[in-house]
Design a protein around this motif. Sequence first.
Motif, PDB file in Angstrom:
ATOM      1  N   GLY A 169       0.781  -1.231   0.000  1.00  8.63           N
ATOM      2  CA  GLY A 169       0.000   0.000   0.000  1.00  8.63           C
ATOM      3  C   GLY A 169       0.811   1.279   0.000  1.00  8.63           C
ATOM      4  O   GLY A 169       0.246   2.370   0.147  1.00  8.63           O
ATOM      5  N   LYS A 170       2.112   1.185  -0.199  1.00  4.40           N
ATOM      6  CA  LYS A 170       2.979   2.376  -0.163  1.00  4.40           C
ATOM      7  C   LYS A 170       2.550   3.404  -1.211  1.00  4.40           C
ATOM      8  O   LYS A 170       2.284   4.581  -0.889  1.00  4.40           O
ATOM      9  N   SER A 171       2.514   2.989  -2.473  1.00  2.00           N
ATOM     10  CA  SER A 171       2.180   3.909  -3.563  1.00  2.00           C
ATOM     11  C   SER A 171       0.727   4.361  -3.475  1.00  2.00           C
ATOM     12  O   SER A 171       0.396   5.505  -3.805  1.00  2.00           O
ATOM     13  N   THR A 172      -0.142   3.463  -3.022  1.00  6.14           N
ATOM     14  CA  THR A 172      -1.554   3.829  -2.859  1.00  6.14           C
ATOM     15  C   THR A 172      -1.697   4.944  -1.837  1.00  6.14           C
ATOM     16  O   THR A 172      -2.439   5.919  -2.042  1.00  6.14           O
ATOM     17  N   LEU A 173      -0.983   4.834  -0.723  1.00  3.83           N
ATOM     18  CA  LEU A 173      -1.003   5.885   0.295  1.00  3.83           C
ATOM     19  C   LEU A 173      -0.464   7.193  -0.274  1.00  3.83           C
ATOM     20  O   LEU A 173      -1.053   8.261  -0.059  1.00  3.83           O
ATOM     21  N   LEU A 174       0.644   7.115  -1.016  1.00  5.58           N
ATOM     22  CA  LEU A 174       1.234   8.331  -1.575  1.00  5.58           C
ATOM     23  C   LEU A 174       0.263   9.014  -2.532  1.00  5.58           C
ATOM     24  O   LEU A 174       0.122  10.244  -2.509  1.00  5.58           O
ATOM     25  N   ARG A 175      -0.433   8.237  -3.359  1.00  8.77           N
ATOM     26  CA  ARG A 175      -1.391   8.819  -4.297  1.00  8.77           C
ATOM     27  C   ARG A 175      -2.553   9.482  -3.556  1.00  8.77           C
ATOM     28  O   ARG A 175      -3.047  10.527  -3.992  1.00  8.77           O
ATOM     29  N   ALA A 176      -2.970   8.887  -2.460  1.00  7.13           N
ATOM     30  CA  ALA A 176      -4.042   9.502  -1.678  1.00  7.13           C
ATOM     31  C   ALA A 176      -3.576  10.809  -1.053  1.00  7.13           C
ATOM     32  O   ALA A 176      -4.328  11.791  -0.988  1.00  7.13           O
ATOM     33  N   LEU A 177      -2.316  10.848  -0.602  1.00  3.10           N
ATOM     34  CA  LEU A 177      -1.775  12.072  -0.010  1.00  3.10           C
ATOM     35  C   LEU A 177      -1.688  13.192  -1.045  1.00  3.10           C
ATOM     36  O   LEU A 177      -1.733  14.377  -0.695  1.00  3.10           O
ATOM     37  N   GLY A 178      -1.550  12.825  -2.324  1.00  2.00           N
ATOM     38  CA  GLY A 178      -1.505  13.820  -3.390  1.00  2.00           C
ATOM     39  C   GLY A 178      -2.826  14.017  -4.108  1.00  2.00           C
ATOM     40  O   GLY A 178      -2.892  14.667  -5.139  1.00  2.00           O
ATOM     41  N   ARG A 179      -3.895  13.422  -3.580  1.00  2.00           N
ATOM     42  CA  ARG A 179      -5.245  13.461  -4.138  1.00  2.00           C
ATOM     43  C   ARG A 179      -5.301  12.920  -5.569  1.00  2.00           C
ATOM     44  O   ARG A 179      -6.098  13.375  -6.397  1.00  2.00           O
ATOM     45  N   MET A 180      -4.471  11.936  -5.859  1.00  2.00           N
ATOM     46  CA  MET A 180      -4.567  11.242  -7.131  1.00  2.00           C
ATOM     47  C   MET A 180      -5.642  10.166  -7.065  1.00  2.00           C
ATOM     48  O   MET A 180      -6.165   9.744  -8.098  1.00  2.00           O
ATOM     49  N   ILE A 181      -5.943   9.698  -5.859  1.00  3.31           N
ATOM     50  CA  ILE A 181      -7.087   8.830  -5.654  1.00  3.31           C
ATOM     51  C   ILE A 181      -7.894   9.393  -4.481  1.00  3.31           C
ATOM     52  O   ILE A 181      -7.336  10.050  -3.597  1.00  3.31           O
TER      53      ILE A 181
END
Length: 273
Positions: free
Chosen positions: A43-55
Amino acid sequence: MIPSTLSGRDLRLGYASLTIVDRLSIDLPPGGFTVIIGPNGCGKSTLLRALGRMIVPRAGSVTIDGTDLASLRTRQVARRIALLPQAPVAPSAITVADLVARGRNPHQSLLRQWSADDERVVDEALREVGMHDQADRLVEELSGGQSQRVWIAMTLAQQTPVLLLDEPTTYLDVAHQIDVLDLCSRLHAAGRTLVAVLHDLNLAARYASHVVAMRDGAIVVEGDPAVVFTPDNLRRVFDLDALVLEDPETGRPLVVPRDQRSRHLHPTEEQES
């Protein structure tokens, strides 16, 4: 540049019917260089994308300086958070300067077109990453390390206090990995809040001021590299049997996996019996 505080509360993240992260909360140190580590699929990249509002989180919220990202317009987010995805692909036949100039898009509008100030910001971003002399070259002509510097320059041109990097050293040789992370370290020292996903544990230990170790969509341990990189934590996070020594160059933790081959080649007396 005033450091920003980026936080997540009770996050549930996933794709389609799959939930990858559930009930995760995180506070990223303002002005820190946070590195997220963990096994593939944790979930590393998933978390990062959420922090950047990509998801968009299925539950919970991400805030910057106390403001929920969901309440901000896309351009407002892009002025505060820059995200460099893993292995980005440049349009064909685009020059270095033109790619970096795209970082100014969040600052453009019908009432504010390209200006001398935009030109100055792009010029400064290229100088900061050491690519000013390559401004007229095509991005497709560059080496992997040079190309990654250009992408970082584009995020710098956004002039955001927070920079998120998803595996910025992927596909780079060791020398270029060090080159890119040295650059990231300088950006951090200049006052930006950096968050990066890295796979190399020793590079994470060398450059991070704060480490977040994840497994199965949850944070197992976080803190100073000396706190995170212990033999016990490496077993908990990676199922890795390793020694942790002091790096003679930096004094930071140095992870040395134990040689399992020797155990198979030379079984103990107990195993032999």
